[in-house]
Design a protein around this motif. Structure first.
Motif, PDB file in Angstrom:
ATOM      1  N   PHE A   1      43.627  52.493  32.018  1.00  0.00           N
ATOM      2  CA  PHE A   1      43.335  51.521  33.165  1.00  0.00           C
ATOM      3  C   PHE A   1      41.942  52.109  33.509  1.00  0.00           C
ATOM      4  CE2 PHE A   1      43.162  50.222  37.333  1.00  0.00           C
ATOM      5  CZ  PHE A   1      43.958  48.819  37.124  1.00  0.00           C
ATOM      6  N   LEU A   2      41.467  53.030  33.756  1.00  0.00           N
ATOM      7  CA  LEU A   2      40.334  53.584  34.438  1.00  0.00           C
ATOM      8  C   LEU A   2      39.139  53.069  33.391  1.00  0.00           C
ATOM      9  CD1 LEU A   2      41.278  56.751  35.959  1.00  0.00           C
ATOM     10  CD2 LEU A   2      40.522  54.829  37.149  1.00  0.00           C
ATOM     11  N   VAL A   3      39.438  53.423  32.033  1.00  0.00           N
ATOM     12  CA  VAL A   3      38.397  53.030  31.123  1.00  0.00           C
ATOM     13  C   VAL A   3      38.087  51.501  30.989  1.00  0.00           C
ATOM     14  CG1 VAL A   3      37.856  53.073  28.582  1.00  0.00           C
ATOM     15  CG2 VAL A   3      38.486  55.232  29.675  1.00  0.00           C
ATOM     16  N   ILE A   4      39.399  50.766  30.911  1.00  0.00           N
ATOM     17  CA  ILE A   4      39.124  49.357  30.408  1.00  0.00           C
ATOM     18  C   ILE A   4      38.717  48.393  31.876  1.00  0.00           C
ATOM     19  CG2 ILE A   4      40.566  47.211  29.755  1.00  0.00           C
ATOM     20  CD1 ILE A   4      42.136  49.253  28.067  1.00  0.00           C
ATOM     21  N   PHE A   5      39.445  48.869  32.998  1.00  0.00           N
ATOM     22  CA  PHE A   5      39.426  48.006  34.222  1.00  0.00           C
ATOM     23  C   PHE A   5      38.679  48.914  35.249  1.00  0.00           C
ATOM     24  CE2 PHE A   5      43.700  46.531  32.583  1.00  0.00           C
ATOM     25  CZ  PHE A   5      43.603  45.467  32.633  1.00  0.00           C
ATOM     26  N   GLY A   6      38.636  50.149  35.211  1.00  0.00           N
ATOM     27  CA  GLY A   6      37.727  50.729  36.210  1.00  0.00           C
ATOM     28  C   GLY A   6      36.439  50.589  35.779  1.00  0.00           C
ATOM     29  N   SER A   7      36.080  50.747  34.359  1.00  0.00           N
ATOM     30  CA  SER A   7      34.581  51.074  34.011  1.00  0.00           C
ATOM     31  C   SER A   7      33.998  49.955  33.214  1.00  0.00           C
ATOM     32  CB  SER A   7      34.509  52.276  33.107  1.00  0.00           C
ATOM     33  OG  SER A   7      34.797  53.513  33.903  1.00  0.00           O
ATOM     34  N   LEU A   8      34.977  49.601  32.174  1.00  0.00           N
ATOM     35  CA  LEU A   8      34.313  48.232  31.248  1.00  0.00           C
ATOM     36  C   LEU A   8      34.036  47.182  32.135  1.00  0.00           C
ATOM     37  CD1 LEU A   8      36.295  48.954  27.962  1.00  0.00           C
ATOM     38  CD2 LEU A   8      33.945  49.633  28.601  1.00  0.00           C
ATOM     39  N   ILE A   9      35.114  46.727  32.946  1.00  0.00           N
ATOM     40  CA  ILE A   9      35.310  45.636  33.535  1.00  0.00           C
ATOM     41  C   ILE A   9      34.602  45.824  35.262  1.00  0.00           C
ATOM     42  CG2 ILE A   9      36.221  43.756  34.929  1.00  0.00           C
ATOM     43  CD1 ILE A   9      38.317  44.095  32.625  1.00  0.00           C
ATOM     44  N   GLY A  10      35.162  46.920  36.009  1.00  0.00           N
ATOM     45  CA  GLY A  10      34.804  47.155  37.402  1.00  0.00           C
ATOM     46  C   GLY A  10      33.198  47.646  37.361  1.00  0.00           C
ATOM     47  N   TYR A  11      32.911  48.643  36.498  1.00  0.00           N
ATOM     48  CA  TYR A  11      31.586  49.176  36.733  1.00  0.00           C
ATOM     49  C   TYR A  11      30.541  48.056  36.269  1.00  0.00           C
ATOM     50  CZ  TYR A  11      28.124  52.926  36.977  1.00  0.00           C
ATOM     51  OH  TYR A  11      27.039  53.799  37.161  1.00  0.00           O
ATOM     52  N   SER A  12      30.882  47.267  35.443  1.00  0.00           N
ATOM     53  CA  SER A  12      29.901  46.203  35.034  1.00  0.00           C
ATOM     54  C   SER A  12      29.697  45.277  35.904  1.00  0.00           C
ATOM     55  CB  SER A  12      30.447  45.625  33.621  1.00  0.00           C
ATOM     56  OG  SER A  12      30.441  46.435  32.473  1.00  0.00           O
ATOM     57  N   ILE A  13      30.794  44.721  36.607  1.00  0.00           N
ATOM     58  CA  ILE A  13      30.848  43.715  37.697  1.00  0.00           C
ATOM     59  C   ILE A  13      29.934  44.447  38.964  1.00  0.00           C
ATOM     60  CG2 ILE A  13      31.875  42.582  39.777  1.00  0.00           C
ATOM     61  CD1 ILE A  13      34.186  42.086  37.411  1.00  0.00           C
ATOM     62  N   TYR A  14      30.141  45.671  39.104  1.00  0.00           N
ATOM     63  CA  TYR A  14      29.379  46.179  40.467  1.00  0.00           C
ATOM     64  C   TYR A  14      27.809  46.346  39.919  1.00  0.00           C
ATOM     65  CZ  TYR A  14      27.880  49.873  43.601  1.00  0.00           C
ATOM     66  OH  TYR A  14      26.986  50.513  44.521  1.00  0.00           O
ATOM     67  N   MET A  15      27.461  46.455  38.791  1.00  0.00           N
ATOM     68  CA  MET A  15      26.068  46.445  38.338  1.00  0.00           C
ATOM     69  C   MET A  15      25.349  45.094  38.882  1.00  0.00           C
ATOM     70  SD  MET A  15      24.681  49.351  37.607  1.00  0.00           S
ATOM     71  CE  MET A  15      24.914  51.055  36.893  1.00  0.00           C
ATOM     72  N   GLN A  16      26.373  44.135  38.285  1.00  0.00           N
ATOM     73  CA  GLN A  16      25.926  42.584  38.350  1.00  0.00           C
ATOM     74  C   GLN A  16      25.557  42.449  39.784  1.00  0.00           C
ATOM     75  OE1 GLN A  16      28.561  40.161  36.207  1.00  0.00           O
ATOM     76  NE2 GLN A  16      28.524  41.664  34.440  1.00  0.00           N
ATOM     77  N   LEU A  17      26.567  42.734  40.556  1.00  0.00           N
ATOM     78  CA  LEU A  17      26.372  42.633  41.963  1.00  0.00           C
ATOM     79  C   LEU A  17      25.318  43.179  42.845  1.00  0.00           C
ATOM     80  CD1 LEU A  17      30.410  42.425  42.947  1.00  0.00           C
ATOM     81  CD2 LEU A  17      28.851  40.535  42.787  1.00  0.00           C
ATOM     82  N   LEU A  18      25.106  44.321  42.208  1.00  0.00           N
ATOM     83  CA  LEU A  18      23.939  44.975  42.761  1.00  0.00           C
ATOM     84  C   LEU A  18      22.638  44.313  42.393  1.00  0.00           C
ATOM     85  CD1 LEU A  18      24.313  48.712  41.703  1.00  0.00           C
ATOM     86  CD2 LEU A  18      24.336  47.736  43.957  1.00  0.00           C
TER      87      LEU A  18
END
Length: 310
Positions: free
Chosen positions: A226-243
């Motif tokens: 869950f952390l790999v797929i949702f926390g990092s692949l999805i969540g972390y990428s979205i955070y970078m885009q929002l930054l």
């Protein structure tokens, strides 16, 4: 990028990172915490960098950009999660949550102003203050009922540094995201930072190789995936885009929403009690996040510009 699309991304980020709290809790109960975090980030980094290479070829930052990338990776991942997990051994989880989540948006605003990525906003600052109050109210029962030991001070310093380190790295990352794209930055920072965490695990967790060679429980595997797929692949990428698209202060207001989501999910799935005081705290945190996201519009409404006399 439309405002509605950015808002949708923000809500997805809050939901995903709110749920990661449960996955982390499950995982670190079965696997050394720094090792658990390191392998999660390294796996996500390999996937994201591989995706970036397939889409646009291998891009290697040069000169100052490479130095900045290394610094960003260490600040956002290695020097954030290492001290955070270490500090949480000595600090009650409620206290750690309030400190880390309160400091994150405040530090993002401060570093953003200092490094020219944000402008001062009284409305946004007041919204963040409301969020801090909301976090404190939400976790008040756990904080009041916890014991404070002699090593707690060092734990508090470590948790505070984790928030400052993450915020500092996030603001430094913004120009790189514009130049190299969110997928590449997400992948490279998680891969480099995760590798640094793995080194920390070898130094600080004496039985690192044992858990790596043994079969984890299905709970730990599910949490890790869950952390790999949702926390990092999805969540972390979205955070970078929002930054990149809305700035550090607005993106960082997720810290006022994710804890409330985690508490709500705990109540729904695990039957954890939610008191009227906790509901009050959540309402304040949602108001704070809204104030941060719409600070510019609120500033115009509440503090209209003074017209010069002719």
């Amino acid at each position: 990028m439309s405002a509605s699309r950015n808002l949708a991304k923000f809500l997805v980020l809050c939901l995903v990172w709110g749920l990661t709290w449960i996955a982390v809790k499950v995982g670190v109960n079965a696997v050394p915490p720094i090792l658990f975090a390191a392998t999660r980030f390294m796996a996500a980094g390999v996937v994201l960098v591989g995706y970036s290479v397939l889409r646009g070829g291998l891009v290697v930052p040069q000169g100052g950009n490479m130095v900045r990338l290394l610094v960003v990776s260490l600040l956002m991942i290695t020097l954030c999660y290492g001290p955070l997990f270490w500090g949480m051994k000595f600090v009650p989880s409620g206290t750690a949550a309030v400190l880390e989540m309160s400091l994150t948006p405040l530090a993002l605003l401060a570093f953003g102003i200092a490094l020219g990525e944000e402008r001062w906003s009284l409305v946004r600052f007041c919204a963040m203050a409301i969020g801090v109050v909301g976090l404190t109210v939400l976790f008040a029962p756990e904080i009041i009922g916890s014991e404070i030991g002699s090593t707690t001070v060092f734990g508090l310093i470590a948790v505070a540094w984790a928030a400052i380190s993450s915020a500092w790295g996030s603001v430094l990352a913004r120009p790189l995201i514009a130049d190299y794209g969110s997928k590449f930055l997400s992948g490279s920072t998680t891969l480099i930072g995760g590798s640094g965490l793995f080194v920390l695990s070898l130094m600080m967790e004496p039985d690192t190789f044992g858990p790596m060679a043994s079969l984890w429980s299905w709970h730990a595997i599910a949490g890790w995936l869950f952390l790999v797929i949702f926390g990092s692949l999805i969540g972390y990428s979205i955070y970078m885009q929002l930054l990149r698209d809305i700035g550090p202060a607005k993106a960082g207001s997720f810290a006022f929403v994710s804890p409330a989501i985690a508490v709500a999910v705990g109540a729904l799935l695990a039957g954890e009690a939610v008191t009227p005081l906790g509901i009050t705290g959540m309402i304040l945190m949602f108001l704070a996040a809204g104030g941060c996201l719409f600070a510019d519009k609120l500033t115009v409404l509440l503090l209209p510009p003074v017209k010069a006399k002719v």
